[in-house]
Each structure stands twice: as C-alpha cells, then as structure tokens.
Design a protein around this motif. Sequence first.
Motif: not given
Length: 337
Positions: A212-218
């Motif tokens: 799961f890739i995202a720039h948002d750690l939240a």
Amino acid sequence: MAGSGKAHLRPRDEVLLRVEDLVVEFPAGRGRTVRAVSGVSFDLARGETLGIVGESGCGKSSAARALVQLPPPRSGSVRLDGRELTTLRGEALRRTRRQLQMIFQDPISSLNPRRRVREIVGEGPRVWNLPGDRVDEVLEAVGLDPATAAVRRPHEFSGGQCQRISIARALILDPEVVICDEPVSALDVSVQAQILGLLEDLKARYRLTLVFIAHDLAVVKNVSDRIMVMYLGKVCELAPSADLISRPAHPYTRALIASIPDGGLDLPPSDTLISGEPPSPVDPPSGCRFRTRCPRARERCAAEEPQIRQVGEDHWLACHFPALPDPEPPVEDSNKE
C-alpha cells in the motif's frame, strides 16, 4: 549483520515477496540519469500489508512498477514465492504478472472509457481463458450492483465507484499480491475511508497480500502491518506500524508524523521541522540523502552513507544520529541481599 543493507530481511522461507538491492533509473537527457530507486530491499509475508510512504518523488511508485517489471529494474532481485521475476521474459513474465495486480492512483483514467464495466472487469479472464464468469461476484464484493453497474461505462460513475471497478478488475484474476499505488489520494476524505475499509474486508475475504503506497502517513498507518519510509530513493526506516508511529527514530519519519493532525505524539518542533524542497534525484547529495534538510545533520552525514540497522524488535533505520529514547534503567531485584 547490523551494518548490512539487507539486515532487515527475513529468512526466504518466511516471505511471499522478497526484493533485494532494487535499482530503478531513467534517462533524463544530456547524459543525466534519474536515480529513482537506489538499492532498496524489503520483503512481504503472506497475508501482510506493507505500507510504503514518503513525499512525491521519493521512489515509491517507481519501486512498485518495478515489482511487475514495468519497466524492469536496472538491477536487483524480485522474487515471488521463490521465483525470480527479473530474469523472466515473454510468456513466462506475462503469466507471472497475473499474480501481481495493481490498483492505480487515478481510477477514472485507468479504465477504458469506451468499454462497459462487464467488459473491463471480465477482460483478464477472457485473455487467460479462465473458466466461469465471476464478474458479478467481484462486483458485488466491491459493493456495486452487477445488474446496473455492469452495463454502464466509467464516465457514468464517481471517482470512488471507478476505484471499486479497478479493484474488481484486479481481484478477478485471484492475484497473490495486490499493489495499491496511492489508491485513495484522488478521492474525497469520506470516500477514502470507504475504500480503505473495503480493502481491509477484501484482504480478509480473498486472503490478499498488499503493498500500500501513499504520501500520507495518516492513511498508511491505518491499513498497514508494517511501514517502510522512503526518501529520495532510499529506505529511511522500517517498523511495525504501531511502533513506527509511537517511536519514530529517523528525523524524516518524525517530520512526517508531526504533520499528521492530532497525531498523538508530542515531538519538539526543533527536531521535526524540515525546510526546503527535496534535492533532485538526478544529483542526490553525498552520504545521507536527507542531510540537506535534516535538523540533526553533522559532518559524518555528508561523508558516509548510513546503513540500515536494528534499533528495536523488527524496527530498522538508516541514520547516523537518530532520535532514540533513552534506555530504561535496570529493574532492581527486591530479593537481592
């Protein structure tokens, strides 16, 4: 093995997907090279969700596409259930890609606008000559009514509904691993929560293994078993989700956590604020790539690249001067004379 760049990898027989020393580079014209991914290693146990987080341009998506050899990495190893993917070509590679499916960031542009949903979702099984028609089953699984959704085209759906169609398209091939490349970043917050909940349900129902890739750690912290933090093509920190959020050791990780509203962690501003823009991946800094923005940087950071090392149970980071808690004092033995 504390100094090894692959010290954090688990034994081969314990993992489904194993990536070692992955290097992804692109030509940038005038003889220059974009160093998108530089020697990244990680692994994934069956049924696990690994979150990969970092700013735009850190190499997350480049690493994800290299897993399915689109394009193949410049060097390194990608092994799925013990089988090396980087040496496969032609039909052998095509067949292996069935086991590695991707869900993309822009759900609308990833769907063929000229085809109806039944054709889009059912294309994979037709190509592979798979028995049975599971289109209705997977559409129901992602929360769409087959009777009405299957005959419509993508432009007739919302962004969240299009992402459900994309998920159904991936599921219908019974993949081993699903790579979610920022699957909720283009969606409204309320819709994001619905898609994240759907992925959790489908993971359990279909026994999926997820990247799961995202720039948002939240976003990442709520869906991941472990989290890997990347910066400018390198791994900064890797730990179980709860441990990484409660005990971040790398200055970059701490800055990401400090940016989360109500993150629940009281961090001193002097230790979490970073300034400026990330350096160019065409000409990354010497030593530690984060040093030009790091509040803890010293001379050693420019001269020597930090190697990944263990700082806790299954907690690894690459930093010369991490923010580690003081060791707890030894417990006195009350029975000792």
